[in-house]
Design a protein around this motif. Structure first.
Motif, PDB file in Angstrom:
ATOM      1  N   PRO A 227       0.926  -1.178   0.000  1.00 46.19           N
ATOM      2  CA  PRO A 227       0.189  -0.127   0.138  1.00 46.19           C
ATOM      3  C   PRO A 227       0.724   1.317  -0.043  1.00 46.19           C
ATOM      4  N   ALA A 228       0.085   2.318  -0.613  1.00 46.33           N
ATOM      5  CA  ALA A 228       1.016   3.478  -0.455  1.00 46.33           C
ATOM      6  C   ALA A 228       1.164   3.985   1.019  1.00 46.33           C
ATOM      7  N   SER A 229       2.537   4.883   1.082  1.00 40.96           N
ATOM      8  CA  SER A 229       2.938   5.350   2.620  1.00 40.96           C
ATOM      9  C   SER A 229       1.892   6.268   2.813  1.00 40.96           C
ATOM     10  N   SER A 230       1.576   6.304   4.135  1.00 41.70           N
ATOM     11  CA  SER A 230       0.570   7.409   4.875  1.00 41.70           C
ATOM     12  C   SER A 230       1.472   8.149   5.840  1.00 41.70           C
ATOM     13  N   GLY A 231       1.006   9.431   6.318  1.00 41.29           N
ATOM     14  CA  GLY A 231       1.336  10.109   7.476  1.00 41.29           C
ATOM     15  C   GLY A 231       2.194  11.491   6.974  1.00 41.29           C
ATOM     16  N   GLY A 232       2.190  11.826   5.790  1.00 38.20           N
ATOM     17  CA  GLY A 232       3.149  12.883   5.469  1.00 38.20           C
ATOM     18  C   GLY A 232       4.136  12.721   4.256  1.00 38.20           C
ATOM     19  N   GLY A 233       4.148  11.407   3.748  1.00 32.98           N
ATOM     20  CA  GLY A 233       5.217  11.468   2.726  1.00 32.98           C
ATOM     21  C   GLY A 233       6.305  10.779   3.103  1.00 32.98           C
ATOM     22  N   ALA A 234       7.132  10.378   2.188  1.00 32.50           N
ATOM     23  CA  ALA A 234       8.442   9.557   2.556  1.00 32.50           C
ATOM     24  C   ALA A 234       9.375  10.351   3.062  1.00 32.50           C
ATOM     25  N   VAL A 235      10.322   9.930   3.804  1.00 30.63           N
ATOM     26  CA  VAL A 235      11.448  10.504   4.561  1.00 30.63           C
ATOM     27  C   VAL A 235      12.205  11.074   3.532  1.00 30.63           C
ATOM     28  N   GLU A 236      12.838  12.303   3.748  1.00 31.05           N
ATOM     29  CA  GLU A 236      13.584  13.021   2.979  1.00 31.05           C
ATOM     30  C   GLU A 236      14.999  12.944   3.357  1.00 31.05           C
ATOM     31  N   SER A 237      15.383  12.886   4.682  1.00 33.46           N
ATOM     32  CA  SER A 237      16.869  12.824   5.312  1.00 33.46           C
ATOM     33  C   SER A 237      16.833  12.178   6.604  1.00 33.46           C
ATOM     34  N   VAL A 238      18.036  11.940   7.032  1.00 34.03           N
ATOM     35  CA  VAL A 238      18.237  11.246   8.221  1.00 34.03           C
ATOM     36  C   VAL A 238      19.409  11.897   9.069  1.00 34.03           C
ATOM     37  N   ASN A 239      19.361  12.717  10.102  1.00 34.62           N
ATOM     38  CA  ASN A 239      20.336  13.338  10.607  1.00 34.62           C
ATOM     39  C   ASN A 239      21.193  14.195   9.596  1.00 34.62           C
ATOM     40  N   SER A 240      20.425  14.627   8.839  1.00 30.14           N
ATOM     41  CA  SER A 240      20.880  15.653   7.645  1.00 30.14           C
ATOM     42  C   SER A 240      21.673  14.805   6.375  1.00 30.14           C
ATOM     43  N   MET A 241      21.379  13.524   6.755  1.00 27.09           N
ATOM     44  CA  MET A 241      22.065  12.544   5.450  1.00 27.09           C
ATOM     45  C   MET A 241      20.742  12.292   4.559  1.00 27.09           C
ATOM     46  N   THR A 242      21.076  12.190   3.411  1.00 22.05           N
ATOM     47  CA  THR A 242      20.197  11.814   2.281  1.00 22.05           C
ATOM     48  C   THR A 242      20.839  10.437   1.512  1.00 22.05           C
ATOM     49  N   GLY A 243      19.914   9.990   0.525  1.00 23.13           N
ATOM     50  CA  GLY A 243      20.150   8.776   0.051  1.00 23.13           C
ATOM     51  C   GLY A 243      20.012   7.587   0.396  1.00 23.13           C
ATOM     52  N   ARG A 244      20.929   6.751   0.189  1.00 25.54           N
ATOM     53  CA  ARG A 244      20.981   5.533   1.271  1.00 25.54           C
ATOM     54  C   ARG A 244      21.660   5.663   2.529  1.00 25.54           C
ATOM     55  N   VAL A 245      20.849   6.021   3.482  1.00 20.82           N
ATOM     56  CA  VAL A 245      21.323   6.431   4.671  1.00 20.82           C
ATOM     57  C   VAL A 245      21.954   5.054   5.646  1.00 20.82           C
ATOM     58  N   LEU A 247      23.188   4.469   9.364  1.00 18.92           N
ATOM     59  CA  LEU A 247      23.564   4.997  10.685  1.00 18.92           C
ATOM     60  C   LEU A 247      24.477   4.198  11.468  1.00 18.92           C
ATOM     61  N   ASP A 248      25.575   4.804  11.987  1.00 10.94           N
ATOM     62  CA  ASP A 248      26.496   3.841  13.237  1.00 10.94           C
ATOM     63  C   ASP A 248      26.236   4.874  14.663  1.00 10.94           C
ATOM     64  N   ALA A 249      27.112   4.217  15.356  1.00 12.31           N
ATOM     65  CA  ALA A 249      27.011   4.785  16.811  1.00 12.31           C
ATOM     66  C   ALA A 249      27.392   6.256  16.826  1.00 12.31           C
ATOM     67  N   ALA A 250      28.492   6.740  16.004  1.00 17.11           N
ATOM     68  CA  ALA A 250      28.792   7.708  15.711  1.00 17.11           C
ATOM     69  C   ALA A 250      27.787   9.088  15.126  1.00 17.11           C
ATOM     70  N   ALA A 251      27.212   8.370  14.256  1.00 19.39           N
ATOM     71  CA  ALA A 251      26.149   9.404  13.656  1.00 19.39           C
ATOM     72  C   ALA A 251      24.946   9.587  14.767  1.00 19.39           C
ATOM     73  N   VAL A 252      24.744   8.749  15.829  1.00 17.00           N
ATOM     74  CA  VAL A 252      23.733   9.260  16.562  1.00 17.00           C
ATOM     75  C   VAL A 252      24.270   9.449  18.052  1.00 17.00           C
ATOM     76  N   GLY A 253      25.635   9.804  18.094  1.00 23.18           N
ATOM     77  CA  GLY A 253      26.293  10.452  19.238  1.00 23.18           C
ATOM     78  C   GLY A 253      26.372   9.233  20.507  1.00 23.18           C
ATOM     79  N   ALA A 254      26.588   8.082  19.925  1.00 26.20           N
ATOM     80  CA  ALA A 254      26.607   6.797  21.045  1.00 26.20           C
ATOM     81  C   ALA A 254      28.334   6.052  20.906  1.00 26.20           C
ATOM     82  N   ALA A 255      28.176   5.437  21.863  1.00 24.34           N
ATOM     83  CA  ALA A 255      29.567   4.611  22.019  1.00 24.34           C
ATOM     84  C   ALA A 255      29.216   3.441  21.066  1.00 24.34           C
ATOM     85  N   PRO A 256      30.373   2.833  20.321  1.00 20.31           N
ATOM     86  CA  PRO A 256      30.145   1.751  19.665  1.00 20.31           C
ATOM     87  C   PRO A 256      29.785   0.568  20.649  1.00 20.31           C
ATOM     88  N   ALA A 257      29.116  -0.586  20.347  1.00 15.77           N
ATOM     89  CA  ALA A 257      28.775  -1.703  20.811  1.00 15.77           C
ATOM     90  C   ALA A 257      30.094  -2.613  21.250  1.00 15.77           C
TER      91      ALA A 257
END
Length: 491
Positions: A227-245, A247-257
């Protein structure tokens, strides 16, 4: 079982594969209609299904086709073979005249396509070796002029009227499973089932509205079926990153596992520091520092001679304390002498040592020399065989050590032990003089012989003078006060 008034014929058969393996399956024999035997008050109906046994054989007893008074008359059985591994079984007609009480299908069943589709019956016999006539040949001899097919057709008469229902007899035994009569409610020579017949969705339902979703080559539902997505359209960016995003620990300000800190980073000692040089002491199960991590006594008391200086692990006392010259001989044959030896740290012991000061007689006069180790409870933990060869025969100034090897090394925990000496000779003073201290029972109180905490005596001797070896255990009741304090060491 059929009444005796109805003549019967026993039909047998055996079916094997070309390799001789028994086949499985059934042989079904059917009459063209129900058979009425008025004289016996019996009506017979239904097929006879014979199941092949483990040898591929079957046996069936059937009414003769020419039984007198039978209605209808002039008919033949229909034989149908349903065998494993043979997709199209044979079907043929079979006459069973009463005069031939046993018939084997191998003798009468048609196998050559050129043969007529019926089974010949035994006719009048000619000379020895002549073949009997078939029923068709008998008919020809009696004026019949039709073809074999016409003859077979003439054997099937019109269906007779249904007679009155007789009394129901007792239920017979359960017969072998019959052939399939219907499939999912369909009875036809060639049954075709639909998806609905088997409670399934048709193949056309895949990817169709109201059907089921299909999976792509990646094993996932294609986007076209989502079904078509709902609730405001597709995500345009994540943490200022676009394209095939990604994420790693540094991108969200966390220590790696896998992030860890070393002991130094948290101000702690590493586990490798336990018991290591420059580290910390490791406590044993009793909460105490093991003796191996304590400084040696010789290091604490410089200038003092210790067992290690002589290549031993423990001894009864420093040899310098031995003032008896040339020593004392353990001259009582059969008396066992015990010398207390404190072992400060656990060790593996492979030998016992005494110090020989000299001989009054040559070593050949020594008949036995046995050495061993007992624990503080007087239980033997090690013993040698006769070690006469380990005793030196010559004498030098100050004497010489006589190390005696144990048959096998023994691991001893720290504690107090006894070294046992049993040396026997053939005559007076025929044994070596051993280094001994100047302690005597007459000059020292008995209390001086006992350690303060372990209860181990420094010197003991057995009351018995007839021992020939070292007993497995001793008791204080076996002992008397020693008159000589011999020197002994273990290493």
């Amino acid at each position: 079982m059929l009444p005796d008034s109805i003549p019967t014929v026993t039909v047998t058969g055996r079916f094997l594969s070309p390799t001789g393996q028994p086949l499985s399956g059934t042989v079904t024999v059917r009459a063209p209609a129900q058979l009425t035997f008025p004289a016996a008050d019996v009506i017979l109906g239904g097929p006879v299904v014979a199941q092949l046994d483990a040898q591929g054989q079957f046996t069936a007893t059937l009414p003769a086709t020419d039984a007198p008074g039978m209605d209808p008359a002039g008919w033949s059985y229909t034989v149908t073979e349903a065998l494993s591994g043979i997709p199209a079984g044979r079907t043929y007609q079979l006459l069973l005249p009463a005069k031939q009480p046993h018939v084997d299908l191998a003798d009468v069943a048609p196998t050559d396509p050129s043969k007529p589709n019926y089974v010949g019956v035994e006719g009048p016999r000619g000379e020895k070796g002549d073949r009997g006539q078939s029923a068709y040949e008998v008919a020809l001899a009696n004026g019949y002029s039709g073809t074999p097919a016409d003859w077979l057709a003439s054997l099937v008469g019109p269906r007779g009227a249904i007679g009155p229902q007789g009394e129901r007899g007792p239920a017979g035994p359960t017969g072998p499973p019959g052939v399939v009569q219907a499939v999912n409610g369909h009875s036809a020579a060639s049954v075709t089932l639909t998806a609905t017949d088997v409670g399934a969705l048709p193949a056309t339902a895949a990817g169709a509205a109201g059907g089921v979703a299909t999976l792509g080559t990646d094993g996932k539902v294609p986007a076209a079926q989502l079904p078509a997505s709902s609730g405001g359209g597709a995500v345009e960016s994540v943490n200022s990153m676009t394209g095939r995003v990604q994420l790693d620990a540094a991108a969200v300000g966390a220590a790696p596992a896998a992030h860890t800190h070393t002991a130094a980073q948290v101000g702690a000692l590493p586990t490798t520091a336990r018991g290591a040089a420059g580290g910390v002491a490791a406590l044993d199960a009793a909460g105490k520092v093991p003796a191996a991590q304590l400084p040696t006594v010789s290091a604490a008391l410089p200038g003092t001679w210790m067992p290690e200086d002589y290549g031993h692990r423990a001894w009864a006392y420093d040899l310098a304390a031995s003032s008896r010259t040339p020593g004392d001989p353990p001259s009582e044959a059969g008396r066992l002498y015990l010398v207390g030896v404190p072992l400060r740290t656990s060790a593996t012991i492979s030998r016992i040592s005494v110090h020989v000061m000299g001989y009054d007689k040559p070593n050949s006069a020594v008949t036995g020399a046995y050495f061993g180790i007992y624990d503080k409870d007087l239980k033997r933990v090690a013993a040698t065989a006769n070690a006469v060869a380990s005793l030196p025969e010559t004498h030098n100034i100050g004497g010489q050590p006589a190390p005696v090897a144990l048959p096998a090394s023994v691991s001893l925990a720290a504690g107090s032990y006894y070294v046992a000496l049993l040396i026997k000779g053939t005559g007076t003073n025929a044994v070596p003089f051993l280094a001994a201290t100047n302690w005597t029972a007459s000059s020292t109180t008995a209390g001086a012989r006992v350690a303060d905490t372990t209860g181990v005596y420094r010197w003991l001797q057995t009351s018995s003078t007839t021992l020939t070896g070292l007993p497995a255990s001793l008791s204080l009741g076996d002992m008397t006060e020693a008159s000589t304090g011999y020197w002994a060491a273990i290493g």
